[in-house]
Every structure is written in C-alpha cells, then in structure tokens.
Motif scaffolding. Structure first.
Motif, PDB file in Angstrom:
ATOM      1  N   GLY A  92       1.270  -1.204   0.012  1.00  0.00           N
ATOM      2  CA  GLY A  92       0.049  -0.031   0.170  1.00  0.00           C
ATOM      3  C   GLY A  92       1.423   0.887   0.486  1.00  0.00           C
ATOM      4  O   GLY A  92       0.048   2.550  -0.517  1.00  0.00           O
ATOM      5  N   CYS A  93       2.216   1.133   0.528  1.00  0.00           N
ATOM      6  CA  CYS A  93       2.491   2.598   0.919  1.00  0.00           C
ATOM      7  C   CYS A  93       3.623   2.495  -0.724  1.00  0.00           C
ATOM      8  O   CYS A  93       4.100   1.719  -0.857  1.00  0.00           O
ATOM      9  N   PRO A  94       3.717   3.880  -1.477  1.00  0.00           N
ATOM     10  CA  PRO A  94       4.270   4.264  -2.583  1.00  0.00           C
ATOM     11  C   PRO A  94       5.403   4.217  -2.796  1.00  0.00           C
ATOM     12  O   PRO A  94       6.274   4.472  -1.349  1.00  0.00           O
ATOM     13  N   LEU A  95       6.593   3.424  -2.700  1.00  0.00           N
ATOM     14  CA  LEU A  95       8.021   3.379  -2.560  1.00  0.00           C
ATOM     15  C   LEU A  95       8.654   4.869  -2.895  1.00  0.00           C
ATOM     16  O   LEU A  95       9.502   4.670  -1.673  1.00  0.00           O
ATOM     17  N   LEU A  96       8.325   5.536  -3.173  1.00  0.00           N
ATOM     18  CA  LEU A  96       9.252   7.226  -3.058  1.00  0.00           C
ATOM     19  C   LEU A  96       8.791   7.248  -1.751  1.00  0.00           C
ATOM     20  O   LEU A  96      10.193   7.482  -1.345  1.00  0.00           O
ATOM     21  N   LEU A  97       7.628   7.097  -1.550  1.00  0.00           N
ATOM     22  CA  LEU A  97       7.384   7.455  -0.202  1.00  0.00           C
ATOM     23  C   LEU A  97       8.068   6.382   1.086  1.00  0.00           C
ATOM     24  O   LEU A  97       8.834   7.052   2.050  1.00  0.00           O
ATOM     25  N   LEU A  98       8.348   5.506   0.368  1.00  0.00           N
ATOM     26  CA  LEU A  98       8.844   4.589   1.570  1.00  0.00           C
ATOM     27  C   LEU A  98      10.064   4.932   1.635  1.00  0.00           C
ATOM     28  O   LEU A  98      11.001   5.212   2.700  1.00  0.00           O
ATOM     29  N   ILE A 113      14.193  -3.853  -1.099  1.00  0.00           N
ATOM     30  CA  ILE A 113      13.907  -4.966  -0.374  1.00  0.00           C
ATOM     31  C   ILE A 113      12.276  -4.870   0.452  1.00  0.00           C
ATOM     32  O   ILE A 113      11.255  -6.561  -0.509  1.00  0.00           O
ATOM     33  N   PHE A 114      11.695  -4.452   1.311  1.00  0.00           N
ATOM     34  CA  PHE A 114      10.701  -4.682   2.034  1.00  0.00           C
ATOM     35  C   PHE A 114       9.393  -3.908   0.512  1.00  0.00           C
ATOM     36  O   PHE A 114       8.400  -5.845   0.276  1.00  0.00           O
ATOM     37  N   SER A 168      14.490   0.860  -9.033  1.00  0.00           N
ATOM     38  CA  SER A 168      15.688   1.599  -9.044  1.00  0.00           C
ATOM     39  C   SER A 168      15.704   2.478  -8.984  1.00  0.00           C
ATOM     40  O   SER A 168      17.005   3.518  -8.481  1.00  0.00           O
ATOM     41  N   SER A 169      15.397   3.466 -10.110  1.00  0.00           N
ATOM     42  CA  SER A 169      16.076   4.569 -10.485  1.00  0.00           C
ATOM     43  C   SER A 169      15.505   5.566  -9.680  1.00  0.00           C
ATOM     44  O   SER A 169      15.971   6.633  -9.362  1.00  0.00           O
ATOM     45  N   LEU A 170      13.947   5.299  -8.387  1.00  0.00           N
ATOM     46  CA  LEU A 170      13.972   6.053  -7.395  1.00  0.00           C
ATOM     47  C   LEU A 170      14.830   6.673  -6.739  1.00  0.00           C
ATOM     48  O   LEU A 170      14.776   7.398  -5.913  1.00  0.00           O
ATOM     49  N   ALA A 171      15.764   5.534  -6.646  1.00  0.00           N
ATOM     50  CA  ALA A 171      16.963   5.717  -6.058  1.00  0.00           C
ATOM     51  C   ALA A 171      17.415   7.019  -5.852  1.00  0.00           C
ATOM     52  O   ALA A 171      17.796   7.684  -4.912  1.00  0.00           O
ATOM     53  N   TYR A 172      18.013   7.806  -7.348  1.00  0.00           N
ATOM     54  CA  TYR A 172      17.703   8.856  -7.319  1.00  0.00           C
ATOM     55  C   TYR A 172      17.583  10.202  -6.100  1.00  0.00           C
ATOM     56  O   TYR A 172      18.202  10.916  -6.948  1.00  0.00           O
TER      57      TYR A 172
END
Lengths: 248, 224
Positions: B64-70, B96-97, B160-164
């Motif tokens: 439920g949690c948007p990855l970016l928010l996480l 991982i989560f 994985s690009s969200l790591a940016y």
C-alpha cells in the motif's frame, strides 16, 4: 499389558467432524504379520480411522499404541512414530518435483539421516522390490497410475515400517492397472508385512486378509476371518454396496 | 557526428558508473526480496495466527505504501528517530520491503496451487512441518512462481531509478546530471532507456533459461 506379538493397539478411537460422528469408539489390535482389511460403504470413517492411527487426523478420544508406546499425545515425538507407520494414499501423493528414486530417498535422507550413497542403494532396492528399478529417473507425471502407486509403496517401505496403512490404494486407478498394485500388496502380505488395508476390492480383501472388518456409520459392524464372514448379513450388505460401486 | 562523440566520450563513461550502482542496488535487493518473500508467504499459509497476522500486515503495508514515500521515510524520516542510513542502504531496504511484499504474493499463490496430499505424504513419512515445507512445498512453489518473480525483478530494475530521489547516483541520476550539464536530454534519456531495455531483455532471456533448467516434466505446465 500387550501380548508379545501385538504391534498396534487401538482403543476407543472416536472422531467427529462438526456434528457428524465419523468414528465411534473403535478398538482393535494388530498382531505382527497380520493383514487386516477394512471394507464398507464410502463415508463410514475407514480413511479417517487410518489417519487417526498416525495422527494425521487427531482423534477426539481414544488411544493408539505402537509396540506398547502411546502414539496419541506423543507431541513432538509423533514424527518418530509416523516414520515407523508407512502410509499409502488413494491418490499416491508422490512429490511431483522429484524422480521416483528421489521420492523414495528423500525421507531416508531427511528423517532417517542416511548418507546419500546408502539412501540411494536402499531406494533402488525398494524400487526393485516393486518392479520399477528401470523407472528410477522418471518423474511422477511420466509414470502410469499403477507405477506411481508402486513407487509410493516403495517410498513407504523404504522406511522399514512396523506397519503399513493402505488407504484405498487402487481406487484412483483404471481397472487394468489395479492388478499390478494388488500384486505388490499381496507379496508384502506373504512376506509377513503387518498391514491395514482400506479397500473396495472385496475379492482381494477376502483373498489376502487374516481378518476383515466391516465398517458402517463409524463402527466396526462385524469382524472375523474371511471364511467365517462370507455369509454374514453385514457382508451381504457390503457386497451389495460394492456391487453398485463396481457398476459405476 | 558530435552527437556520437558526445555519447561515446561523455555520456557512456558517465552512465557506466551509474549503471554499476544500479546493478549493485538490484543485486543487493533481489535475493533478499525472494528470501523474505518466501518467508512471508510460508508464514501466511502455514504460520500460527500471530504469524499470519504479521505476514498479512507486512504485505498490506508495503504493497500500500508508494515506494517513493517509503524511500523518503527511510532516508529523511528515520534520522529523527535516531537511525541514519546511507542513501544506498535506505534504497536497498526500501526495495527489499517492496519487492518481498509482491514476491510473497506470487509465492503464496504458488504454494496454494500445490496439492494438499503431498504435504500429508511428507508428514506421514515422519518429516516435520518445516521439513515438508523446505523439501516438498517450496521447491515446487518457487518453480511455479518463477514467471511472477521475474516480473517483479523487471519492476525492480526500473524502480531502482527511484533511488535517485534520495541522492543515490545510479543510472538515471548519472544521466540526469550529464543531461542537465550539456543540455542533451533527448540523447541521454534515449540511451538510458536503451540500457534499461537491455537489462530487461537480458533478464527475460536469463529467466527463460532458468525456467527450462529447473523444469520438471509434467509439473511446470500446471497439469495438477
């Protein structure tokens, strides 16, 4: 309290599913080398009875003893008892991802803690015993139903069980494949294996069992050596049932 | 011509470093995603009540949690709780989560598709529940889950690009810096897109080979 050659003792086994009493106080003993056949209409608790013996189903009441040791309420030790009670299922229940050989080997490795080579040898021996050494590398999906059931018998035998439970071993097979499975079971009986067999194969039961138990509505209606029971009313009813069954 | 020179002399060297970081992110996250996913799936199907509740909550929360928010929570939020993670570590944890939550769903579905009788047969042979799960259920369930797990892996490559966004200079980030500096957005992002495409292509081919390698006659086709 047990006579010397008693292997299995069942005392007052009872089990209900919801409000349905599937087993009502079933008691019997099994001597070493004895073959006991359970016959009777479907839904009379025969399969449940077998599963209560090795605690795959936990009975509500009653006790089961293997060599005088209580199997019921065994807690974590239950796995040790199950390893000594072989079971063969109607639907074979082979492990789909393993070859015939690995199917027989796996419990030797994981439960008995055998070394790879030793387990392999034992597994091949058991496959030979059921005439399937040449199918060792086949996967379950590549075996006929009869062959699959023979592998599952080999898998149970490999554990050197004290007693074997057969739960309708030929019911899922095409008629032309039942013979090869019954032949293997017959040979076990002749070699002195102690066995409980739930079956609809009346003639087979009559020919190999030392004692026949007619079950109906969760009780053993009548029991005795095949010769004594051929003309009993219970037998007549069961035969009528089995006759209908065969016609289907 | 100077576009080619730009790509060869400036863009590709700059992207190379980013690509390595991207690969590291994926390599660090994916195995744990599958491992934890398998654990959560087993917990949901075979666990005690509390374990089942925990597993369900885990999946519900991270799905439920948007990855970016996480990632923002892990990187910007946790320091105020006294936990400071490096951008790389925070990213890997977030992946991982997220990855494990989805992987667990594929694996759970696969577990449920395996015939109950095999579990019973394992117990009847004297195996413990744990032994049955490890030796009988999971080897089959993981095989059946491969297409889903590969799907999730492909998502991982791309997200994985969200790591940016939390300052990890991975492939996209490295490209963004070059693009801004030389004002070459089209060339840069086109090339990056091709790199992601080839990563996904390699993955797909690799997955196909893996699937063939672990295939069991009559099983993978879902005959039962």
């Amino acid at each position: 309290m047990t006579t010397d050659d008693t292997i299995l003792r069942v005392e007052g086994l009872a089990k209900s599913f919801g409000t349905t009493e599937v087993l009502k106080e079933i008691s019997f003993t099994v001597r070493k080398g004895e073959t006991k056949a359970f016959i009777g209409p479907s839904g009379t608790g025969k399969s449940t009875l077998l599963r209560c013996i090795n605690q795959l189903i936990v009975p509500d009441r009653g006790r089961v003893y293997l060599h005088g040791e209580e199997v019921t309420h065994a807690g974590a030790k239950i796995n040790q008892y199950r390893a000594k009670i072989g079971m063969v299922f109607q639907n074979f229940n082979l492990f789909d991802h393993l070859t015939a050989l690995r199917n027989v080997e796996i419990a030797l490795l994981k439960v008995k803690g055998m070394k790879e080579g030793e387990a392999r040898e034992k597994a091949l021996f058991e496959l030979r015993r059921v005439g399937l050494e040449d199918r060792a590398d086949h996967y379950p999906a590549q075996l006929s139903g009869g062959q699959a059931q023979r592998v599952s018998i080999a898998r149970a035998l490999a554990m050197d069980p004290d007693v074997m439970l057969f739960d309708e071993p030929t019911s899922a097979l095409d008629p032309e494949l039942t013979g090869e499975v019954l032949e293997v079971i017959r040979e076990l009986a002749q070699n002195g294996m102690t066995m409980l067999i739930v079956t609809h194969e009346m003639r087979f039961a009559l020919s190999i069992a030392d004692e026949i138990c007619f079950m109906e509505h969760g009780t053993i209606l009548e029991r005795g050596p095949p010769a004594d029971l051929r003309d009993s009313p219970a037998f007549e009813r069961t035969r009528q049932f089995a006759g209908r069954f065969a016609e289907l | 011509m100077d576009q080619l020179a730009f790509i060869a002399d400036i863009l590709l060297p700059a992207l190379w470093g980013g690509l390595l970081v991207t690969l590291q992110l994926i390599a660090a996250a994916a195995p744990f995603g599958v491992l934890i996913g398998a654990g959560i799936a087993v917990g949901r199907v075979y666990g005690s009540r509390p374990v089942q509740y925990f597993s369900r909550a885990y999946v519900a929360f991270f799905k439920g949690c948007p990855l970016l928010l996480l990632l923002f929570i892990l990187y910007f939020g946790l320091p105020s709780a006294g936990i400071s993670l490096s951008p790389f570590t925070a990213s890997v944890l977030g992946f991982i989560f997220c990855n494990s939550a989805y992987d667990s769903e594929y694996i759970r579905g696969a577990i449920k598709s395996i015939r109950e009788g095999q579990f019973t047969a394992g117990l009847a042979l004297g195996m413990t529940r744990g032994q049955v799960i490890r030796n009988v259920i999971l080897p089959q369930a993981l095989r059946r889950a491969i297409p889903g797990l590969v799907n999730e892996f492909v998502y991982l490559i791309k997200y994985s690009s969200l790591a940016y966004m939390i300052t990890v200079i991975e492939l996209t980030g490295a490209g963004k810096m070059v693009a801004t500096r030389y004002f070459t957005y089209n060339e840069t992002f086109l090339v990056i897109g091709l790199v992601y495409l080839s990563l996904v292509t390699v993955t797909t081919i690799g997955a196909h080979l893996l699937e063939r390698r672990v295939a069991v006659p009559g099983m993978a086709s879902g005959r039962h």
